[in-house]
Design a protein around this motif. Structure first.
Motif, short mmCIF file in Angstrom:
data_model
loop_
_atom_site.label_atom_id
_atom_site.label_comp_id
_atom_site.label_asym_id
_atom_site.label_seq_id
_atom_site.Cartn_x
_atom_site.Cartn_y
_atom_site.Cartn_z
N ASP A 131 0.83 -1.20 0.00
CA ASP A 131 0.00 0.00 0.00
C ASP A 131 0.87 1.26 0.00
N LYS A 132 1.89 1.24 0.85
CA LYS A 132 2.77 2.40 0.97
C LYS A 132 3.46 2.69 -0.36
N ALA A 133 3.97 1.65 -1.01
CA ALA A 133 4.65 1.84 -2.29
C ALA A 133 3.70 2.40 -3.34
N ASP A 134 2.46 1.91 -3.37
CA ASP A 134 1.48 2.40 -4.34
C ASP A 134 1.19 3.88 -4.14
N VAL A 135 1.04 4.30 -2.87
CA VAL A 135 0.75 5.71 -2.60
C VAL A 135 1.95 6.59 -2.93
N ILE A 136 3.15 6.12 -2.63
CA ILE A 136 4.36 6.90 -2.95
C ILE A 136 4.47 7.10 -4.45
N ARG A 137 4.23 6.06 -5.22
CA ARG A 137 4.29 6.19 -6.68
C ARG A 137 3.21 7.15 -7.18
N LEU A 143 2.99 14.68 -8.82
CA LEU A 143 3.93 15.81 -8.75
C LEU A 143 4.72 15.96 -10.05
N GLY A 144 4.42 15.12 -11.02
CA GLY A 144 5.08 15.22 -12.32
C GLY A 144 6.50 14.71 -12.32
N GLN A 145 6.82 13.83 -11.37
CA GLN A 145 8.18 13.33 -11.28
C GLN A 145 8.44 12.32 -12.38
N GLU A 146 9.54 12.49 -13.11
CA GLU A 146 9.88 11.58 -14.20
C GLU A 146 10.19 10.19 -13.67
N ARG A 147 9.87 9.20 -14.50
CA ARG A 147 10.16 7.79 -14.19
C ARG A 147 9.50 7.34 -12.88
N TRP A 148 8.37 7.95 -12.54
CA TRP A 148 7.68 7.57 -11.30
C TRP A 148 7.27 6.10 -11.30
N ASP A 149 7.03 5.57 -12.51
CA ASP A 149 6.55 4.19 -12.60
C ASP A 149 7.69 3.18 -12.75
N ARG A 150 8.93 3.67 -12.93
CA ARG A 150 10.05 2.74 -13.13
C ARG A 150 11.15 2.89 -12.08
N SER A 151 11.18 4.00 -11.38
CA SER A 151 12.19 4.19 -10.35
C SER A 151 11.87 3.35 -9.12
N LYS A 152 12.91 3.04 -8.36
CA LYS A 152 12.70 2.33 -7.10
C LYS A 152 11.96 3.24 -6.13
N VAL A 153 11.14 2.65 -5.28
CA VAL A 153 10.37 3.42 -4.30
C VAL A 153 11.32 4.20 -3.40
N ALA A 154 12.44 3.59 -3.01
CA ALA A 154 13.40 4.27 -2.14
C ALA A 154 13.95 5.53 -2.80
N THR A 155 14.09 5.49 -4.13
CA THR A 155 14.57 6.67 -4.86
C THR A 155 13.50 7.76 -4.87
N LYS A 158 13.13 9.83 -1.65
CA LYS A 158 14.15 10.84 -1.31
C LYS A 158 13.64 12.26 -1.53
N SER A 159 12.61 12.41 -2.32
CA SER A 159 12.04 13.74 -2.59
C SER A 159 11.24 14.24 -1.39
N GLN A 160 11.59 15.42 -0.91
CA GLN A 160 10.86 16.02 0.21
C GLN A 160 9.41 16.31 -0.18
N ARG A 161 9.19 16.65 -1.44
CA ARG A 161 7.83 16.92 -1.92
C ARG A 161 6.99 15.65 -1.89
N VAL A 162 7.59 14.55 -2.30
CA VAL A 162 6.87 13.27 -2.27
C VAL A 162 6.53 12.90 -0.83
N GLN A 163 7.47 13.07 0.07
CA GLN A 163 7.23 12.76 1.47
C GLN A 163 6.10 13.61 2.05
N ALA A 164 6.12 14.91 1.74
CA ALA A 164 5.09 15.80 2.26
C ALA A 164 3.72 15.43 1.72
#
Length: 215
Positions: A131-137, A143-155, A158-164
């Motif tokens: 669930d957590k990984a799905d929401v992070i993606r 937020l328009g982050q590139e490669r959101w569907d292919r990057s590792k969740v841990a990567t 790292k974005s403060q905007r994603v965390q917020a």
């Protein structure tokens, strides 16, 4: 005719005879703090089970004993062992089972009881790792982050905007994630003296089955 307590103590003594000296000391010690260090398969859970039985036979109410372990399977096994041992020691069944749960399960129950402290309702949802990984993606995508569907969740994390945004989505969904439970329980007890006072004084005995549970 022996009393029920005398019968239970006699049955417990039969179990104690089967233990080695170190195990017996773990079960019978009256020290308020007992630490047992032993390798896997050396009888730690059995000692804990018999210690619970001894405490209850000697008058401690079951609802004043808290046993915590790390996995649901271990908690179920411990509960079954304690129930079986108590049934053997007191066939009349005049005991109340102690609280035996995983650390996260007990923490979650405490958070539900005081959900308002976190601006949650008691029926909040607990997100697992999937669930957590799905929401992070989803947050990274929105937020328009590139490669959101292919990057590792841990990567992505790292974005403060994603965390917020992730934290905001949890709040909106009346949810917490599994990894937050320990820190939220600690925060609840550390920052709310009334809650801490209620629970610090409630349990007479807290028994921890594995070292990692003290994290």
């Amino acid at each position: 005719m022996p009393s029920r307590r005398e019968t239970a103590l006699a049955r417990l003594d039969l179990e104690l005879i089967k233990l080695n000296p170190e195990q017996r000391q773990t079960v019978t010690s009256n020290n308020p703090r007992v630490l047992t260090i032993a390798p896997a398969g050396s009888g730690k859970t059995k000692c804990l089970t018999l210690r619970v039985a001894r405490l209850m036979i000697n008058g401690c109410p079951g609802d004043r004993i808290l046993c915590v372990t790390f996995t649901r399977a271990a908690a179920a096994e411990m509960r079954e062992r304690v129930e079986s041992t108590l049934a053997d020691c007191d066939p009349a069944g005049s005991y109340t089972m102690p609280t035996i749960r995983t650390l996260h399960s007990w923490g979650a129950s405490l958070i539900r009881r005081y959900a308002h402290f976190f601006d949650l309702t008691r029926d909040f949802t607990i997100y697992d790792e999937v669930d957590k990984a799905d929401v992070i993606r989803a947050c990274a995508r929105d937020l328009g982050q590139e490669r959101w569907d292919r990057s590792k969740v841990a990567t992505l994390w790292k974005s403060q905007r994603v965390q917020a945004l992730y934290r905001e989505r949890l709040r909106q969904s009346n949810a917490v994630d599994y990894d937050q439970i320990e820190s939220m329980t600690l925060k609840l007890l550390a920052e709310n003296p009334d809650v801490a006072g209620r629970w610090i004084g409630y349990f007479s005995h807290v028994l921890v089955d594995e070292y990692q549970d003290t994290n």
